[in-house]
Design a protein around this motif. Sequence first.
Motif, PDB file in Angstrom:
ATOM      1  N   ARG A   1       6.168  -9.154  -6.603  1.00 12.39           N
ATOM      2  CA  ARG A   1       6.141 -10.557  -6.212  1.00 12.39           C
ATOM      3  C   ARG A   1       7.448 -11.249  -6.544  1.00 12.39           C
TER       4      ARG A   1
ATOM      5  N   ARG B   1      10.422  -9.917  -6.642  1.00  4.85           N
ATOM      6  CA  ARG B   1      11.450  -9.528  -5.690  1.00  4.85           C
ATOM      7  C   ARG B   1      11.297 -10.303  -4.389  1.00  4.85           C
ATOM      8  N   ILE B   2      10.037 -10.441  -3.937  1.00  9.98           N
ATOM      9  CA  ILE B   2       9.798 -11.192  -2.708  1.00  9.98           C
ATOM     10  C   ILE B   2      10.194 -12.647  -2.882  1.00  9.98           C
ATOM     11  N   TRP B   3       9.800 -13.233  -4.059  1.00  9.81           N
ATOM     12  CA  TRP B   3      10.112 -14.643  -4.293  1.00  9.81           C
ATOM     13  C   TRP B   3      11.613 -14.866  -4.345  1.00  9.81           C
TER      14      TRP B   3
ATOM     15  N   GLY C   1      13.940 -13.379  -2.863  1.00 10.85           N
ATOM     16  CA  GLY C   1      14.552 -13.326  -1.543  1.00 10.85           C
ATOM     17  C   GLY C   1      14.367 -14.601  -0.740  1.00 10.85           C
ATOM     18  N   LEU C   2      13.422 -15.442  -1.147  1.00  4.35           N
ATOM     19  CA  LEU C   2      13.167 -16.661  -0.400  1.00  4.35           C
ATOM     20  C   LEU C   2      14.201 -17.742  -0.682  1.00  4.35           C
TER      21      LEU C   2
ATOM     22  N   SER D   1      17.059 -12.068   6.005  1.00  3.50           N
ATOM     23  CA  SER D   1      16.023 -12.649   5.167  1.00  3.50           C
ATOM     24  C   SER D   1      14.618 -12.443   5.713  1.00  3.50           C
TER      25      SER D   1
ATOM     26  N   ASP E   1      12.972  -9.797   6.346  1.00  5.72           N
ATOM     27  CA  ASP E   1      12.190  -8.786   5.636  1.00  5.72           C
ATOM     28  C   ASP E   1      11.573  -9.361   4.368  1.00  5.72           C
ATOM     29  N   GLN E   2      12.328 -10.205   3.666  1.00  5.95           N
ATOM     30  CA  GLN E   2      11.790 -10.838   2.467  1.00  5.95           C
ATOM     31  C   GLN E   2      10.680 -11.823   2.824  1.00  5.95           C
TER      32      GLN E   2
ATOM     33  N   GLY F   1       7.422  -9.971   3.894  1.00  2.91           N
ATOM     34  CA  GLY F   1       6.673  -9.489   2.736  1.00  2.91           C
ATOM     35  C   GLY F   1       5.955 -10.610   2.028  1.00  2.91           C
ATOM     36  N   TYR F   2       6.637 -11.750   1.913  1.00  2.00           N
ATOM     37  CA  TYR F   2       6.004 -12.897   1.276  1.00  2.00           C
ATOM     38  C   TYR F   2       4.808 -13.383   2.080  1.00  2.00           C
TER      39      TYR F   2
END
Length: 370
Positions: free
Chosen positions: A2, A4-6, A8-9, A259, A261-262, A265-266
């Motif tokens: 989570r 890593r996903i956050w 990237g935002l 972005s 991909d990020q 995933g989010y």
Amino acid sequence: MRNRIWAGLIGSVLILGAGSAAGYAIKTEMPKQLNGSPLLAVGEVKKSLKDIIFETQKLVVMIEADTGAQGSGFLYNMNGDLLTNAHVVAGVRHVKVKTSDARILEGEVIGISTDTDVAVVRVKELEGTQPLPIARYEKGEVGDDVLAVGSPLGFQNTITTGIISGVDRSFQIEPYSYKGLYQISAPIAPGNSGGPLVDLATGAVLGINSAGLEEGTIGFSIPLPSVLAMAEGWSKRPMTMLPNLSLTEGTEVDANEDSLDQLAGYLVTHFYDSINSRDYVYAYSLLGGNWKESTSYAKFREGYLTTRNVVIDDMHVSMSGDEATVTAVLSVDERRNSENVLSKYQVTYKVGYENDQLKLLTGKGKSIKK
């Protein structure tokens, strides 16, 4: 995963409220009243959504500055003081205030922070007007129904609804530090900055809408308890000299392949957070149009009624053109034959933009045998 996903935002988050000016990319016990602002009393009949919207709209204004910045604000005390974001009124002393009843008034900036994105604007003509109810100590929680009121893209008193989809979000952009934010699903856009985030259960203001993803699917709001003391200080003792605060001009960051991909995933993570919160209506709203045409809401909801909780064990995102493929392994606690069973599934989603909104375009899953 989570985190890593956050992380990237952050590159796709925007401060909102610039109006025609350029946006700014980010890299990185309940009281009964407050200054005459009563909260919903215990035992009081809950107001309807229409009632809450009507009563809130009357006390939300559009703010325009000579710098070209445009945002929103709301009346929070009996002195005629508006709460808004600092970046809406940075660099000016006087602003134009448009009220819901079509009045154009002059507002004076009486307080502004150089490190927290909050300011207070006083409008003498609004003195004595009953303000919005304020949640001084009460904090919102994930899953709470909320509405955002503001003037996105110049459309005054626009209402959007959603839920608090995350809490304690933090990031920084010079000169402001954003800490402990609410993350909300209510769509917001440039011009929403400074508008109130309202609790649909009480009609009280929980926060100040301040930033959001350009796509409009995720927004951020500053919780009122964290800034009220500062704002009330300015209301009691207005600043005689304002700091020389100005924002560096920039351009909005588009969500591109770097972005997506990020974000994809989010979105999948957010979808299952909605399922875990039993907010099937919101989860269904994340599906693309073709998927909705082939699956009714009733059928969609029925498919998750036995699902008690979903945990994402692993996730992989790959890109193909302007779409992302998200493959995830899930541990699902579900009810079967009057028993709780832990099952494993692999799901695959195609994620892409539909009418400028990121959506789950298609999805399929299969059971993983233990």
